[in-house]
Write a protein that holds these residues in place. Structure first.
Motif, PDB file in Angstrom:
ATOM      1  N   ALA A  24     -36.093   5.636  15.267  1.00  8.92           N
ATOM      2  CA  ALA A  24     -36.668   6.794  14.573  1.00  8.92           C
ATOM      3  C   ALA A  24     -36.968   6.458  13.115  1.00  8.92           C
ATOM      4  CB  ALA A  24     -35.716   7.987  14.670  1.00  8.92           C
ATOM      5  N   LEU A  25     -36.071   5.698  12.498  1.00  8.31           N
ATOM      6  CA  LEU A  25     -36.309   5.287  11.113  1.00  8.31           C
ATOM      7  C   LEU A  25     -37.510   4.354  11.028  1.00  8.31           C
ATOM      8  CD1 LEU A  25     -35.331   5.452   8.193  1.00  8.31           C
ATOM      9  CD2 LEU A  25     -33.819   3.511   8.660  1.00  8.31           C
ATOM     10  N   GLY A  26     -37.686   3.514  12.044  1.00  8.79           N
ATOM     11  CA  GLY A  26     -38.866   2.648  12.083  1.00  8.79           C
ATOM     12  C   GLY A  26     -40.149   3.446  12.162  1.00  8.79           C
ATOM     13  N   ALA A  27     -40.118   4.564  12.895  1.00 11.54           N
ATOM     14  CA  ALA A  27     -41.298   5.432  12.950  1.00 11.54           C
ATOM     15  C   ALA A  27     -41.625   5.982  11.569  1.00 11.54           C
ATOM     16  CB  ALA A  27     -41.064   6.566  13.942  1.00 11.54           C
ATOM     17  N   SER A  28     -40.591   6.343  10.816  1.00 17.04           N
ATOM     18  CA  SER A  28     -40.814   6.844   9.458  1.00 17.04           C
ATOM     19  C   SER A  28     -41.307   5.745   8.537  1.00 17.04           C
ATOM     20  CB  SER A  28     -39.514   7.446   8.913  1.00 17.04           C
ATOM     21  OG  SER A  28     -39.107   8.557   9.680  1.00 17.04           O
ATOM     22  N   PHE A  29     -40.777   4.542   8.691  1.00 22.27           N
ATOM     23  CA  PHE A  29     -41.251   3.398   7.899  1.00 22.27           C
ATOM     24  C   PHE A  29     -42.745   3.171   8.120  1.00 22.27           C
ATOM     25  CE2 PHE A  29     -41.901  -1.283   7.555  1.00 22.27           C
ATOM     26  CZ  PHE A  29     -41.580  -1.435   6.218  1.00 22.27           C
ATOM     27  N   ALA A  30     -43.188   3.429   9.367  1.00 17.51           N
ATOM     28  CA  ALA A  30     -44.591   3.210   9.712  1.00 17.51           C
ATOM     29  C   ALA A  30     -45.494   4.369   9.307  1.00 17.51           C
ATOM     30  CB  ALA A  30     -44.724   2.973  11.220  1.00 17.51           C
ATOM     31  N   GLY A  31     -44.904   5.439   8.748  1.00 20.68           N
ATOM     32  CA  GLY A  31     -45.726   6.540   8.252  1.00 20.68           C
ATOM     33  C   GLY A  31     -45.641   7.816   9.045  1.00 20.68           C
ATOM     34  N   VAL A 170     -38.492  11.771  -6.528  1.00 28.31           N
ATOM     35  CA  VAL A 170     -38.936  11.322  -5.210  1.00 28.31           C
ATOM     36  C   VAL A 170     -39.846  10.106  -5.350  1.00 28.31           C
ATOM     37  CG1 VAL A 170     -40.167  11.983  -3.104  1.00 28.31           C
ATOM     38  CG2 VAL A 170     -38.775  13.675  -4.335  1.00 28.31           C
ATOM     39  N   ARG A 171     -39.595   9.101  -4.525  1.00 22.82           N
ATOM     40  CA  ARG A 171     -40.426   7.895  -4.577  1.00 22.82           C
ATOM     41  C   ARG A 171     -41.680   8.078  -3.719  1.00 22.82           C
ATOM     42  NH1 ARG A 171     -41.027   4.216  -0.698  1.00 22.82           N
ATOM     43  NH2 ARG A 171     -39.769   4.223   1.204  1.00 22.82           N
ATOM     44  N   PRO A 172     -42.722   7.291  -3.940  1.00 24.01           N
ATOM     45  CA  PRO A 172     -43.951   7.422  -3.142  1.00 24.01           C
ATOM     46  C   PRO A 172     -43.758   6.869  -1.729  1.00 24.01           C
ATOM     47  CG  PRO A 172     -44.162   5.599  -4.673  1.00 24.01           C
ATOM     48  CD  PRO A 172     -42.880   6.287  -5.026  1.00 24.01           C
ATOM     49  N   TRP A 173     -44.515   7.404  -0.793  1.00 27.18           N
ATOM     50  CA  TRP A 173     -44.472   6.965   0.607  1.00 27.18           C
ATOM     51  C   TRP A 173     -45.766   6.206   0.900  1.00 27.18           C
ATOM     52  CZ3 TRP A 173     -44.102  10.878   5.277  1.00 27.18           C
ATOM     53  CH2 TRP A 173     -43.677  10.181   6.420  1.00 27.18           C
ATOM     54  N   VAL A 174     -45.694   4.891   0.825  1.00 29.68           N
ATOM     55  CA  VAL A 174     -46.841   4.025   1.095  1.00 29.68           C
ATOM     56  C   VAL A 174     -46.538   3.242   2.368  1.00 29.68           C
ATOM     57  CG1 VAL A 174     -48.353   2.217   0.199  1.00 29.68           C
ATOM     58  CG2 VAL A 174     -47.263   3.828  -1.381  1.00 29.68           C
ATOM     59  N   THR A 175     -47.346   3.421   3.397  1.00 25.83           N
ATOM     60  CA  THR A 175     -47.038   2.816   4.691  1.00 25.83           C
ATOM     61  C   THR A 175     -47.393   1.334   4.703  1.00 25.83           C
ATOM     62  OG1 THR A 175     -49.203   3.471   5.547  1.00 25.83           O
ATOM     63  CG2 THR A 175     -47.380   4.983   5.920  1.00 25.83           C
ATOM     64  N   PRO A 176     -46.682   0.547   5.511  1.00 21.78           N
ATOM     65  CA  PRO A 176     -47.013  -0.875   5.640  1.00 21.78           C
ATOM     66  C   PRO A 176     -48.450  -1.065   6.138  1.00 21.78           C
ATOM     67  CG  PRO A 176     -44.898  -0.386   6.660  1.00 21.78           C
ATOM     68  CD  PRO A 176     -45.503   0.931   6.310  1.00 21.78           C
ATOM     69  N   GLY A 177     -49.078  -2.092   5.652  1.00 17.31           N
ATOM     70  CA  GLY A 177     -50.465  -2.362   6.033  1.00 17.31           C
ATOM     71  C   GLY A 177     -51.481  -1.778   5.086  1.00 17.31           C
ATOM     72  N   THR A 178     -51.006  -1.012   4.065  1.00 14.90           N
ATOM     73  CA  THR A 178     -51.931  -0.502   3.063  1.00 14.90           C
ATOM     74  C   THR A 178     -52.524  -1.686   2.282  1.00 14.90           C
ATOM     75  OG1 THR A 178     -50.662   1.542   2.835  1.00 14.90           O
ATOM     76  CG2 THR A 178     -52.152   0.976   1.028  1.00 14.90           C
ATOM     77  N   PRO A 179     -53.833  -1.816   2.255  1.00 18.82           N
ATOM     78  CA  PRO A 179     -54.453  -2.969   1.563  1.00 18.82           C
ATOM     79  C   PRO A 179     -53.980  -3.074   0.115  1.00 18.82           C
ATOM     80  CG  PRO A 179     -56.101  -1.784   2.850  1.00 18.82           C
ATOM     81  CD  PRO A 179     -54.849  -0.948   2.883  1.00 18.82           C
ATOM     82  N   GLY A 180     -53.586  -4.280  -0.271  1.00 15.58           N
ATOM     83  CA  GLY A 180     -53.159  -4.531  -1.632  1.00 15.58           C
ATOM     84  C   GLY A 180     -51.700  -4.231  -1.891  1.00 15.58           C
ATOM     85  N   GLY A 181     -50.996  -3.732  -0.884  1.00 16.26           N
ATOM     86  CA  GLY A 181     -49.597  -3.358  -1.075  1.00 16.26           C
ATOM     87  C   GLY A 181     -48.636  -4.441  -0.620  1.00 16.26           C
ATOM     88  N   ALA A 182     -47.442  -4.427  -1.185  1.00 15.79           N
ATOM     89  CA  ALA A 182     -46.371  -5.337  -0.773  1.00 15.79           C
ATOM     90  C   ALA A 182     -45.066  -4.551  -0.793  1.00 15.79           C
ATOM     91  CB  ALA A 182     -46.291  -6.544  -1.701  1.00 15.79           C
ATOM     92  N   HIS A 183     -44.397  -4.462   0.369  1.00 17.29           N
ATOM     93  CA  HIS A 183     -43.210  -3.613   0.458  1.00 17.29           C
ATOM     94  C   HIS A 183     -41.958  -4.347   0.018  1.00 17.29           C
ATOM     95  CE1 HIS A 183     -43.784   0.437   2.220  1.00 17.29           C
ATOM     96  NE2 HIS A 183     -45.006  -0.043   2.322  1.00 17.29           N
ATOM     97  N   ARG A 184     -41.115  -3.622  -0.721  1.00 12.81           N
ATOM     98  CA  ARG A 184     -39.829  -4.159  -1.138  1.00 12.81           C
ATOM     99  C   ARG A 184     -38.754  -3.091  -0.901  1.00 12.81           C
ATOM    100  NH1 ARG A 184     -42.814  -5.846  -5.874  1.00 12.81           N
ATOM    101  NH2 ARG A 184     -43.268  -8.057  -5.826  1.00 12.81           N
ATOM    102  N   ILE A 185     -38.575  -2.660   0.335  1.00 11.23           N
ATOM    103  CA  ILE A 185     -37.503  -1.720   0.636  1.00 11.23           C
ATOM    104  C   ILE A 185     -36.670  -2.293   1.775  1.00 11.23           C
ATOM    105  CG2 ILE A 185     -38.869   0.261  -0.119  1.00 11.23           C
ATOM    106  CD1 ILE A 185     -39.170   1.056   2.797  1.00 11.23           C
ATOM    107  N   GLY A 186     -35.380  -2.030   1.720  1.00  5.98           N
ATOM    108  CA  GLY A 186     -34.473  -2.541   2.740  1.00  5.98           C
ATOM    109  C   GLY A 186     -33.063  -2.085   2.458  1.00  5.98           C
ATOM    110  N   GLY A 187     -32.103  -2.656   3.161  1.00 10.08           N
ATOM    111  CA  GLY A 187     -30.727  -2.227   3.039  1.00 10.08           C
ATOM    112  C   GLY A 187     -30.011  -2.728   1.805  1.00 10.08           C
ATOM    113  N   LEU A 188     -30.519  -3.794   1.181  1.00 11.30           N
ATOM    114  CA  LEU A 188     -29.918  -4.278  -0.060  1.00 11.30           C
ATOM    115  C   LEU A 188     -30.354  -3.397  -1.225  1.00 11.30           C
ATOM    116  CD1 LEU A 188     -30.391  -8.120   0.439  1.00 11.30           C
ATOM    117  CD2 LEU A 188     -28.222  -6.887   0.400  1.00 11.30           C
TER     118      LEU A 188
END
Length: 330
Positions: A24-31, A170-188
């Motif tokens: 379910a969290l993966g679904a949210s990560f994907a937007g 609140v932080r922005p919600w930018v989904t993976p695959g957005t052109p020009g973006g690089a994700h830096r979110i995780g458990g650390l």
């Protein structure tokens, strides 16, 4: 739901509770908006996934249908004994909003509010139901889509930092695959703003504080505090939550008819508490808390408010009756 196959909804049967919450969290990560459900033992197993949702600041809704416990306990009987776990049962400083439905019909509005908070505050949210509500039926008018509250995701651009924050934290919600973006979110733990991995003590303190402040700010979405019953000159306030609503409402109405004036508030917002609740409760000589556990809400309120409340509780696996309540307190 799997039979209905509603549009824009994907139904997935996971192999276990951990897979369910992380999928379910993966679904949210994907937007999308991930939703998962379980009962008390399942909530325990989902705790690690909830912690990941808190750390990544992604929206997620978890519905907990409480039953008699611990362990397998009374799997077909009702109880409200998961409140403390919902409030605190995660590793580290991991606060999140907790809501409670009071009836089968109210479960719709409560879950809709949970989704709104999850999306607009970028946080996991727990909705507490119980076996009594799950086994109930109630007339309910299907609302028109136009009547429903709007939900506005905090969409951002690829150029924004992953942990940049708006006025509500609140932080922005930018989904993976957005052109020009690089994700830096995780458990650390991430660096303030950039999300780069950081072990700096001051940074960790700042992020812990920011996550907690964001959850507290979710109360802006609550609306006015609802007082179910007001009586002239009442010096006693009854507080209850969840499926005790019908029995408690009948009890306080009976008392008012007999000349015992009591006011009654039924809580939906378990955390953060409604911002007007404490000031309202302080006006009364006596606060009575009714719940189907060994006093978990009463203990929580005493810890939050540093004041005494009276606890009326039971854990028999059966809902309260009006006749019981008439005997349990006066």
């Amino acid at each position: 739901m799997a039979k209905l196959q509603p549009e824009y909804v994907t139904v997935f049967q996971a192999e276990d509770e951990i897979a369910a919450v992380t999928s379910a969290l993966g679904a949210s990560f994907a937007g999308g908006i991930g939703v998962t459900a379980s009962s008390g033992p399942g909530l325990s197993l989902k705790a690690e996934g909830l912690g990941l949702a808190v750390m990544t600041e992604l929206p997620l809704v978890l519905i907990d249908v409480q039953r008699g416990g611990p362990s397998t306990g009374l799997p077909t009987k009702t109880e409200q004994s998961d409140l403390t776990q919902a409030l605190h049962g995660r590793h580290g400083e991991a606060p999140l909003p907790v809501l409670a439905a009071r009836s089968a019909a109210d479960a719709f509005d409560t879950t809709l509010l949970a989704v709104k908070i999850a999306v607009e505050c970028m946080t996991p949210v727990i909705v507490l139901s119980d076996a009594y509500i799950a086994g109930s039926a109630q007339p309910w008018r299907i609302p028109d889509i136009g009547e429903l509250p709007s939900i506005t995701p905090p969409r951002g651009s690829a150029g924004e930092e992953p942990y940049a924050r708006d006025a509500h934290g609140v932080r922005p919600w930018v989904t993976p695959g957005t052109p020009g973006g690089a994700h830096r979110i995780g458990g650390l733990e991430g660096e303030v703003g950039t999300g780069r991995i950081s072990y700096e003590p001051a940074n960790h303190q700042a992020m812990v504080t920011a996550r907690a402040a964001k959850v507290q700010a979710a109360s802006r979405l609550y609306g006015p505090l609802e007082v179910v019953q007001r009586c002239p000159g009442a010096d006693t306030l009854v507080l209850a939550w969840g499926s005790t609503y019908g029995a408690v409402r009948s009890d306080v109405e009976r008392r008012a008819a007999a000349g015992q004036n009591v006011d009654y508030i039924h809580l939906r917002h378990m955390h953060p508490l409604h911002p007007d609740l404490k000031a309202t409760a302080e006006r009364y000589r006596r606060v009575v808390v009714v719940e189907m556990n060994e006093g978990q809400l009463a203990h929580h309120l005493q810890g939050e408010w540093a004041c005494r409340v009276e606890s009326v509780c039971k854990t028999t696996g059966q809902p309260f009756t009006t006749e019981e309540l008439a005997e349990l307190w006066n």
